[in-house]
Write a protein that holds these residues in place. Structure first.
Motif, PDB file in Angstrom:
ATOM      1  N   TYR A 131      -6.199  -3.739 -27.579  1.00  0.00           N
ATOM      2  CA  TYR A 131      -6.320  -2.546 -26.818  1.00  0.00           C
ATOM      3  C   TYR A 131      -5.909  -2.856 -25.564  1.00  0.00           C
ATOM      4  CZ  TYR A 131     -10.029  -1.678 -30.145  1.00  0.00           C
ATOM      5  OH  TYR A 131     -10.433  -1.334 -31.513  1.00  0.00           O
ATOM      6  N   VAL A 132      -4.867  -2.086 -24.903  1.00  0.00           N
ATOM      7  CA  VAL A 132      -4.389  -2.222 -23.770  1.00  0.00           C
ATOM      8  C   VAL A 132      -4.459  -1.020 -22.588  1.00  0.00           C
ATOM      9  CG1 VAL A 132      -1.934  -2.474 -22.530  1.00  0.00           C
ATOM     10  CG2 VAL A 132      -2.222  -3.549 -24.745  1.00  0.00           C
ATOM     11  N   ILE A 156      -4.088   2.225 -24.959  1.00  0.00           N
ATOM     12  CA  ILE A 156      -3.423   2.166 -26.301  1.00  0.00           C
ATOM     13  C   ILE A 156      -4.178   1.365 -26.946  1.00  0.00           C
ATOM     14  CG2 ILE A 156      -1.605   0.898 -25.853  1.00  0.00           C
ATOM     15  CD1 ILE A 156       0.126   2.379 -27.672  1.00  0.00           C
ATOM     16  N   ARG A 157      -4.355   1.813 -28.191  1.00  0.00           N
ATOM     17  CA  ARG A 157      -4.836   0.685 -29.231  1.00  0.00           C
ATOM     18  C   ARG A 157      -3.983   0.701 -30.540  1.00  0.00           C
ATOM     19  NH1 ARG A 157      -6.532   1.249 -34.058  1.00  0.00           N
ATOM     20  NH2 ARG A 157      -6.767   3.427 -33.933  1.00  0.00           N
ATOM     21  N   PHE A 158      -3.650  -0.582 -30.842  1.00  0.00           N
ATOM     22  CA  PHE A 158      -2.708  -0.531 -32.057  1.00  0.00           C
ATOM     23  C   PHE A 158      -3.284  -1.759 -32.945  1.00  0.00           C
ATOM     24  CE2 PHE A 158      -0.917  -2.700 -28.722  1.00  0.00           C
ATOM     25  CZ  PHE A 158      -0.163  -3.828 -29.240  1.00  0.00           C
ATOM     26  N   LEU A 159      -2.850  -2.009 -34.192  1.00  0.00           N
ATOM     27  CA  LEU A 159      -2.977  -2.647 -35.158  1.00  0.00           C
ATOM     28  C   LEU A 159      -1.808  -3.837 -34.908  1.00  0.00           C
ATOM     29  CD1 LEU A 159      -3.850  -0.990 -38.626  1.00  0.00           C
ATOM     30  CD2 LEU A 159      -5.267  -2.526 -37.127  1.00  0.00           C
ATOM     31  N   ILE A 173       5.443  -4.493 -10.331  1.00  0.00           N
ATOM     32  CA  ILE A 173       4.985  -5.339 -11.172  1.00  0.00           C
ATOM     33  C   ILE A 173       3.749  -4.539 -12.167  1.00  0.00           C
ATOM     34  CG2 ILE A 173       3.052  -5.811  -9.700  1.00  0.00           C
ATOM     35  CD1 ILE A 173       3.090  -8.674 -10.981  1.00  0.00           C
ATOM     36  N   ILE A 174       3.817  -4.611 -13.421  1.00  0.00           N
ATOM     37  CA  ILE A 174       2.894  -4.296 -14.116  1.00  0.00           C
ATOM     38  C   ILE A 174       1.614  -5.104 -14.444  1.00  0.00           C
ATOM     39  CG2 ILE A 174       2.250  -3.334 -16.550  1.00  0.00           C
ATOM     40  CD1 ILE A 174       5.256  -2.275 -16.908  1.00  0.00           C
ATOM     41  N   ARG A 175       0.349  -4.488 -14.192  1.00  0.00           N
ATOM     42  CA  ARG A 175      -0.714  -5.389 -14.380  1.00  0.00           C
ATOM     43  C   ARG A 175      -1.583  -4.747 -15.452  1.00  0.00           C
ATOM     44  NH1 ARG A 175      -4.523  -7.942 -10.013  1.00  0.00           N
ATOM     45  NH2 ARG A 175      -2.736  -9.402 -10.041  1.00  0.00           N
ATOM     46  N   LEU A 176      -1.675  -5.234 -16.425  1.00  0.00           N
ATOM     47  CA  LEU A 176      -2.736  -4.366 -17.647  1.00  0.00           C
ATOM     48  C   LEU A 176      -3.545  -5.587 -18.086  1.00  0.00           C
ATOM     49  CD1 LEU A 176      -1.757  -6.118 -20.807  1.00  0.00           C
ATOM     50  CD2 LEU A 176       0.259  -4.953 -20.143  1.00  0.00           C
ATOM     51  N   GLN A 177      -4.703  -4.847 -18.788  1.00  0.00           N
ATOM     52  CA  GLN A 177      -5.829  -5.683 -19.136  1.00  0.00           C
ATOM     53  C   GLN A 177      -5.722  -5.463 -20.923  1.00  0.00           C
ATOM     54  OE1 GLN A 177      -9.888  -4.041 -19.559  1.00  0.00           O
ATOM     55  NE2 GLN A 177     -10.540  -5.911 -18.517  1.00  0.00           N
ATOM     56  N   LEU A 178      -5.906  -6.601 -21.491  1.00  0.00           N
ATOM     57  CA  LEU A 178      -5.501  -6.838 -22.915  1.00  0.00           C
ATOM     58  C   LEU A 178      -6.763  -7.113 -23.503  1.00  0.00           C
ATOM     59  CD1 LEU A 178      -3.731  -6.660 -25.642  1.00  0.00           C
ATOM     60  CD2 LEU A 178      -3.084  -9.012 -24.746  1.00  0.00           C
TER      61      LEU A 178
END
Length: 183
Positions: A131-132, A156-159, A173-178
């Motif tokens: 889940y990003v 986004i959510r993915f298998l 810069i990209i900052r994301l939560q995973l």
């Protein structure tokens, strides 16, 4: 996490010993050399994200189970105090904010991706989901054959059972939560 290398070494050795695996056996099932596994266990090597994923996938454990500290009842996380796991000459940084808890079956990371950086993750075990949420920037992803762009504030959510790529094509810069979910 004051000494992430030490945590990784202790956790890897505990997992390996609990399962009765020799270094040779662990090397065979993870695809990481016996010498490298020994160095990691002794805290002599700072493994890359890719190496840790190989170990986690081969041992069928969560990524954070390799880096986690002893849990407490309340945990406030200061991102400045976390030593990131670094790839691509420091252009891809993973901050393990909430390690895996088997009762909850997930772990949470903050990821920073510098402009021009691309990181490809190997496929994870069947059923693992990612889940990003993009907090800053615009993320380009390739999941298998599918190309997707995720704008700031979107998710986004993915298998994750196929190779997937995170790419920063922008100038910021990209900052994301995973969030990684393990069934």
């Amino acid at each position: 996490m004051e000494n992430i290398q030490k945590n990784i070494g202790v956790n890897l050795k505990n997992i390996r010993k609990t399962r009765g695996y020799s270094l040779d056996t662990a090397a065979d099932i993870t695809g990481v050399s016996k010498a490298m596994l020994g160095q990691i266990e002794r805290g002599e090597s700072n493994p890359t994200v890719t190496t840790l994923w190989k170990i986690a996938t081969g041992l069928q454990v969560s990524f954070s189970s390799l880096i986690s500290e002893k849990p407490s009842d309340v945990l406030q996380v200061d991102l400045q105090s976390i030593s990131p796991i670094i790839e691509s000459n420091g252009n891809y940084r993973v901050y393990p904010t909430f390690p895996f808890d088997p009762r909850k079956k997930f772990e949470i990371f903050i990821v920073e991706i510098e402009p021009g950086c691309q990181h490809t993750a190997d496929k994870h075990n069947e059923g693992v989901e990612e889940y990003v949420t993009v907090m800053t920037g615009k993320l380009d992803m390739h999941i298998g054959e599918q190309k997707i762009q995720i704008e700031q504030g979107n998710s986004i959510r993915f298998l994750a059972n196929k190779a997937h790529t995170y790419k920063n094509s922008g100038s910021e810069i990209i900052r994301l939560q995973l969030v990684m979910y393990y069934p």
